[in-house]
Design a protein around this motif. Sequence first.
Motif, PDB file in Angstrom:
ATOM      1  N   ALA A 149      38.931-104.248  64.834  1.00 15.09           N
ATOM      2  CA  ALA A 149      39.633-103.433  63.835  1.00 15.09           C
ATOM      3  C   ALA A 149      40.236-102.174  64.447  1.00 15.09           C
ATOM      4  N   ILE A 150      39.436-101.418  65.170  1.00 16.34           N
ATOM      5  CA  ILE A 150      39.932-100.174  65.762  1.00 16.34           C
ATOM      6  C   ILE A 150      41.038-100.475  66.764  1.00 16.34           C
ATOM      7  N   GLU A 151      40.854-101.532  67.539  1.00 19.70           N
ATOM      8  CA  GLU A 151      41.854-101.897  68.535  1.00 19.70           C
ATOM      9  C   GLU A 151      43.177-102.274  67.888  1.00 19.70           C
ATOM     10  N   ALA A 152      43.118-103.042  66.805  1.00 20.85           N
ATOM     11  CA  ALA A 152      44.345-103.481  66.133  1.00 20.85           C
ATOM     12  C   ALA A 152      45.130-102.293  65.585  1.00 20.85           C
ATOM     13  N   VAL A 153      44.437-101.365  64.972  1.00 21.42           N
ATOM     14  CA  VAL A 153      45.121-100.216  64.373  1.00 21.42           C
ATOM     15  C   VAL A 153      45.674 -99.286  65.448  1.00 21.42           C
ATOM     16  N   SER A 154      44.907 -99.020  66.472  1.00 25.31           N
ATOM     17  CA  SER A 154      45.407 -98.136  67.526  1.00 25.31           C
ATOM     18  C   SER A 154      46.554 -98.786  68.303  1.00 25.31           C
ATOM     19  N   ASP A 155      46.551-100.116  68.431  1.00 27.02           N
ATOM     20  CA  ASP A 155      47.640-100.816  69.115  1.00 27.02           C
ATOM     21  C   ASP A 155      48.952-100.756  68.336  1.00 27.02           C
ATOM     22  N   ALA A 156      48.879-100.437  67.038  1.00 24.15           N
ATOM     23  CA  ALA A 156      50.101-100.264  66.242  1.00 24.15           C
ATOM     24  C   ALA A 156      50.752 -98.919  66.539  1.00 24.15           C
ATOM     25  N   ARG A 157      50.127 -98.109  67.357  1.00 22.04           N
ATOM     26  CA  ARG A 157      50.643 -96.835  67.842  1.00 22.04           C
ATOM     27  C   ARG A 157      51.025 -95.837  66.754  1.00 22.04           C
ATOM     28  N   PRO A 158      50.100 -95.480  65.874  1.00 23.06           N
ATOM     29  CA  PRO A 158      50.406 -94.343  64.982  1.00 23.06           C
ATOM     30  C   PRO A 158      50.582 -93.097  65.844  1.00 23.06           C
ATOM     31  N   ASP A 159      51.308 -92.128  65.343  1.00 22.78           N
ATOM     32  CA  ASP A 159      51.492 -90.895  66.108  1.00 22.78           C
ATOM     33  C   ASP A 159      50.213 -90.058  66.123  1.00 22.78           C
ATOM     34  N   VAL A 160      49.464 -90.111  65.022  1.00 22.26           N
ATOM     35  CA  VAL A 160      48.183 -89.403  64.925  1.00 22.26           C
ATOM     36  C   VAL A 160      47.151 -90.359  64.338  1.00 22.26           C
ATOM     37  N   TYR A 161      45.998 -90.457  64.985  1.00 25.52           N
ATOM     38  CA  TYR A 161      44.892 -91.268  64.466  1.00 25.52           C
ATOM     39  C   TYR A 161      43.774 -90.305  64.054  1.00 25.52           C
ATOM     40  N   ASN A 162      43.524 -90.219  62.755  1.00 22.27           N
ATOM     41  CA  ASN A 162      42.506 -89.323  62.214  1.00 22.27           C
ATOM     42  C   ASN A 162      41.322 -90.116  61.686  1.00 22.27           C
ATOM     43  N   HIS A 163      40.153 -89.637  61.995  1.00 26.86           N
ATOM     44  CA  HIS A 163      38.924 -90.162  61.390  1.00 26.86           C
ATOM     45  C   HIS A 163      37.984 -88.982  61.247  1.00 26.86           C
ATOM     46  N   ASN A 164      37.610 -88.653  60.029  1.00 25.69           N
ATOM     47  CA  ASN A 164      36.820 -87.451  59.771  1.00 25.69           C
ATOM     48  C   ASN A 164      35.325 -87.667  59.986  1.00 25.69           C
ATOM     49  N   LEU A 165      34.708 -86.711  60.673  1.00 27.34           N
ATOM     50  CA  LEU A 165      33.247 -86.713  60.779  1.00 27.34           C
ATOM     51  C   LEU A 165      32.614 -86.186  59.499  1.00 27.34           C
ATOM     52  N   GLU A 166      33.321 -85.341  58.773  1.00 20.64           N
ATOM     53  CA  GLU A 166      32.954 -84.778  57.470  1.00 20.64           C
ATOM     54  C   GLU A 166      31.887 -83.695  57.526  1.00 20.64           C
ATOM     55  N   THR A 167      30.803 -83.945  58.274  1.00 17.38           N
ATOM     56  CA  THR A 167      29.717 -82.961  58.311  1.00 17.38           C
ATOM     57  C   THR A 167      28.928 -83.102  59.604  1.00 17.38           C
ATOM     58  N   VAL A 168      27.856 -82.367  59.716  1.00 15.71           N
ATOM     59  CA  VAL A 168      27.037 -82.364  60.933  1.00 15.71           C
ATOM     60  C   VAL A 168      26.050 -83.536  60.885  1.00 15.71           C
ATOM     61  N   PRO A 169      25.557 -84.005  62.056  1.00 18.86           N
ATOM     62  CA  PRO A 169      24.686 -85.190  62.090  1.00 18.86           C
ATOM     63  C   PRO A 169      23.471 -85.112  61.170  1.00 18.86           C
ATOM     64  N   ARG A 170      22.847 -83.948  61.087  1.00 21.77           N
ATOM     65  CA  ARG A 170      21.617 -83.799  60.296  1.00 21.77           C
ATOM     66  C   ARG A 170      21.813 -84.147  58.832  1.00 21.77           C
ATOM     67  N   LEU A 171      23.025 -83.964  58.311  1.00 20.81           N
ATOM     68  CA  LEU A 171      23.266 -84.157  56.880  1.00 20.81           C
ATOM     69  C   LEU A 171      23.802 -85.548  56.532  1.00 20.81           C
TER      70      LEU A 171
END
Length: 304
Positions: A149-171
């Motif tokens: 999945a990640i490979e297919a989307v990144s191979d489509a070459r978006p100009d910016v690939y965003n994926h939010n961490l949202e918060t710190v690991p503990r939460l």
Amino acid sequence: MLPVHQAEKPAWLRVRAPAAGAHDETHALVRRHALHTVCEEAACPNIGECWSKRHATVMILGSVCTRACAFCNVATGRPDALDPHEPERLAEAVLELGLRHVVITSVDRDDLPDGGARQFVRCIERIRAASPATTIEILTPDFRNKPGAIEAVSDARPDVYNHNLETVPRLYATVRPGARYYHSLRLLDRVKERHAAIFTKSGIMLGLGEERREVLQVMDDLRTAGVDFLTIGQYLRPTPRHHPVARYAPPEEFAEYERVARAKGFLMVSASPLTRSSYHAEQDFAALARNSGRGKAVRQSPSG
């Protein structure tokens, strides 16, 4: 200690009601093309400003999410059927709005074999065909280890690939129970490994109960993964059923985090109480591309 929600928002979180005109035209166009937007589904406080500028963050793969994150207002339940015509309608809307930069996000679709990756690819392809000059930013879910999945989307070459961490690991266990911090971090790292020219981006929220040292560690983790852009905004509780607000961070705290993040090497940092992933994304990307000279090199480089 469990965070305590403060009932009244401070003055710096108040926004003006949208004016008529361009806002209403954007609303009408979204309805005409039967598109979903995260602006509406997630109750974004910036919808009035953004829609008045003809900017809308499109949410593909339906309006119902397979997960139930404690901070998110998007509906959870049985997902909508995948719409095969969605990419074409999106491309038509981008062309009609005359967008120079478009942001595409989605609900989580753990029910699909590829997590919805192919739909992202088709949207990128249709927009490129209809509006070649438009730069494309995507904000994807983690795809929950769906093979390729990640490979297919990144191979489509978006100009910016965003994926939010949202918060710190503990939460994560309470705020984002369906996800894993280090899997999300590794996703961003894999995109960069596969196509170094793609700008990668991530974001976190303040006010969920995090501590300063944890926020700084997240910054370091993201830089280790090669992430270029960082957004930091204030968490706002959508309903009483959602995770409570621990506190409202003042604007000067966001300014300090922005200074620190830039010192750590992020190419672009947006940090303010009202910052969201796609807030001012067009201006930020245009400025970065202009100053770095990288522009659309991501589409042209054969090796990434």
